[in-house]
Design an enzyme around this catalytic site. Sequence first.
Site, PDB file in Angstrom:
ATOM      1  N   CYS A   2      16.955  52.370 -29.673  1.00 38.04           N
ATOM      2  CA  CYS A   2      16.662  53.717 -29.228  1.00 38.04           C
ATOM      3  C   CYS A   2      15.916  53.689 -27.905  1.00 38.04           C
ATOM      4  CB  CYS A   2      15.794  54.438 -30.274  1.00 38.04           C
ATOM      5  SG  CYS A   2      16.494  54.403 -31.932  1.00 38.04           S
ATOM      6  N   ARG A  50      17.761  58.567 -30.288  1.00 39.09           N
ATOM      7  CA  ARG A  50      18.165  57.699 -31.392  1.00 39.09           C
ATOM      8  C   ARG A  50      19.595  57.191 -31.283  1.00 39.09           C
ATOM      9  NH1 ARG A  50      18.883  58.763 -37.911  1.00 39.09           N
ATOM     10  NH2 ARG A  50      18.637  56.569 -38.494  1.00 39.09           N
ATOM     11  N   LEU A  51      19.735  55.872 -31.479  1.00 38.34           N
ATOM     12  CA  LEU A  51      21.017  55.239 -31.758  1.00 38.34           C
ATOM     13  C   LEU A  51      20.947  54.819 -33.220  1.00 38.34           C
ATOM     14  CD1 LEU A  51      23.753  54.050 -30.805  1.00 38.34           C
ATOM     15  CD2 LEU A  51      22.533  51.943 -30.245  1.00 38.34           C
ATOM     16  N   ILE A  53      21.332  53.146 -36.636  1.00 36.68           N
ATOM     17  CA  ILE A  53      21.766  51.832 -37.111  1.00 36.68           C
ATOM     18  C   ILE A  53      21.461  51.663 -38.604  1.00 36.68           C
ATOM     19  CG2 ILE A  53      21.491  49.339 -36.831  1.00 36.68           C
ATOM     20  CD1 ILE A  53      22.741  50.614 -34.391  1.00 36.68           C
ATOM     21  N   GLY A  76      13.957  49.604 -31.739  1.00 37.38           N
ATOM     22  CA  GLY A  76      14.163  48.238 -32.178  1.00 37.38           C
ATOM     23  C   GLY A  76      14.668  48.130 -33.594  1.00 37.38           C
ATOM     24  N   GLU A  77      14.531  46.938 -34.132  1.00 36.81           N
ATOM     25  CA  GLU A  77      14.904  46.643 -35.518  1.00 36.81           C
ATOM     26  C   GLU A  77      13.897  45.662 -36.109  1.00 36.81           C
ATOM     27  OE1 GLU A  77      17.295  48.108 -37.141  1.00 36.81           O
ATOM     28  OE2 GLU A  77      18.377  49.035 -35.466  1.00 36.81           O
ATOM     29  N   ASP A 100      13.569  51.249 -41.538  1.00 38.60           N
ATOM     30  CA  ASP A 100      12.512  50.325 -41.144  1.00 38.60           C
ATOM     31  C   ASP A 100      11.403  51.046 -40.387  1.00 38.60           C
ATOM     32  OD1 ASP A 100      14.202  50.794 -38.981  1.00 38.60           O
ATOM     33  OD2 ASP A 100      14.097  48.761 -38.205  1.00 38.60           O
ATOM     34  N   ILE A 291      35.002  38.461 -22.351  1.00 40.16           N
ATOM     35  CA  ILE A 291      35.499  38.918 -21.060  1.00 40.16           C
ATOM     36  C   ILE A 291      35.979  37.715 -20.270  1.00 40.16           C
ATOM     37  CG2 ILE A 291      34.744  39.791 -18.806  1.00 40.16           C
ATOM     38  CD1 ILE A 291      35.276  42.023 -20.699  1.00 40.16           C
ATOM     39  N   SER A 363      24.298  38.179 -30.090  1.00 43.97           N
ATOM     40  CA  SER A 363      24.522  37.343 -28.910  1.00 43.97           C
ATOM     41  C   SER A 363      23.889  35.971 -29.116  1.00 43.97           C
ATOM     42  CB  SER A 363      23.937  38.007 -27.661  1.00 43.97           C
ATOM     43  OG  SER A 363      22.548  37.763 -27.565  1.00 43.97           O
TER      44      SER A 363
END
Length: 631
Positions: A2, A50-51, A53, A76-77, A100, A291, A363
């Site tokens: 977020c 907010r995104l 998740i 974050g998470e 969370d 990519i 990643s």
Amino acid sequence: MCGIAGIFHLETAKPVEPARLRKMTDSLSHRGPDGSGIWTAPGVGLGHRRLSIIDLEGGAQPMLTADEAQVISYNGEIYNFQDVRVELESLGHQFATSSDTEVILYAWRQWGVDCLKRLNGMFAFAIFDQRTKQLFLARDRLGVKPLFYAPVSDGSILFGSELKALLANPLLRREPELRAVDDYLAFGYVPDHISLLKGVKKLPAGHYLLLEQGKPEPAPIQYWDMDFSQRNKASASALEDELVALMKDAVSARMIADVPLGAFLSGGVDSSAVVALMSEKSRQPVKTCSIGFDQASLDETSYAKQIAERFKTDHRARTVAADDFGLIDRLADHFDEPFADGSALPTYRVAELARENVTVALSGDGADEALAGYRRHVFHHAEERVRGLIPESFRGPALGWLGKVYPKADWAPRPLRAKSTLLSLARSGPEGYAEAVGVTTPAGRHAIYSDAMAKQLDGYRGEARMIDLMERAPARNGLDQAQYADMKMWLPGDILTKVDRTSMAVGLEAREPLLDYKLMEFAAKLPTNLRVRRGTGKYLMKKAMERYLPHDILYRPKMGFVTPIAQWLRGPLADEARAISGAGALARMGWFDQQALSKVADDHIAGKADNSRLLWQLLMLDKSLQRLFSL
């Protein structure tokens, strides 16, 4: 993932104007396209984008405790939030959501600042406690998530996930910090200890800030640090097994999401290891993406395809043109401060591709810093062994002289390019490494500064921060020092900034399992010969992953995302390179000698020299100045 923003009045509890707070929050809409919210009380306002998740229905922010005594805005998470929740429930706390976010709120309520020691994740958050009138700002251990803050003229502190949130408030003073220009030219990014805007600060990784109404602004307090001074004495095989177990735990924890999840796959060691462990954990094919470039020397997609086939992933690849420089202005908008790591362009493209199918992507970032995976680590380790054999009284004068007279031969085979090595060996280890990791040397910078700029800098040198970090590092040898400085400076300033801004630009959450703090602490205690051995970095990880990955993936030369910047600046961007000296924002600032800049550009375009890295830095600085100062 977020975006957060806020205003906190330190001196008196003045009202916070909701419209002003909303403008700050809305500047971060790309970080949180799924929702927004603001909350205000006398002297404080918190904003959130907010995104979604975790707990898609119940995790809206800012979030308050049931009695409204505490409120949080969080980015974050927390990967171990379920375990922390169980502990808090055993202590009598009750939860209204499955998020969370609520766990952090009650962890603060139960343990205060010590809650940070219990949280394993990536985060930047603000908690306002209405009982104590305190604002608690905190950032995760490694600095995965950013947090900017600045005092302004009305006595308040502004804060936000990106600099643009502060810029949206009209009270922020826009005055350049000249020392940050030298830092940027030294390293290609603006490190976390400084900002291009005077008065703006970045909360350091592993630190918190506890503000209280009626009291002056305190200094940030460190709650976590890396320690390279200890050594694990277990056998190599036991350490291999422990490393794999830690990697498995880290990957597994980061696969928890209520939205589609996948992974970046370059075909290098780190991303391939993450995909291998994800595949072992997942019942469904892992969604991967890569990519490629239409220029063979830059393309790694064949290696990514090999790993995708090996682990039967649901793989998507896209080829982009080697002249894909159309993103430059968009990236300048998202980074705010100048950022000259050319790999930001393909990183944006792979995040863009991933976002078409997933909302979360794992990643491979972090292993190089933790386990000495960069070539510069291998070189520095070798140089330190030479420094230990030659007395400093001889090494400095003799090798320094040889380095000055030795011809610069970038075109020659690597063993014959000894000039930089000789000059490095003539210096102390920290001084040599600081310049080796840099982009533009002190002499190179001063050759293009105006007299006025040099006078205002008054001897300031961007490398000094890295040298100081290495000299003060809790470390046993030069390799330890180099890794420590990279984790404190390069990792948050370059690598994590790049991944955060490019992924957030497209509304994607990137997670880095190889940056799990338990794994990092384990790696810091490894014997040196299990990090670097026989010219190979990341030795233990490569040995440990032989059970999963083929030899040609593990031991091929490191490539990374490469962009043909030198060709661009001799071709389609040649006019922009020439304009830097006379028509751009740089010229109007008066920091540089225009004739010197013209020569840098002309020599590069004519093929007399490869000045591409310096020109790219200057071009990105010019574009940043245009945006920050409306030039």
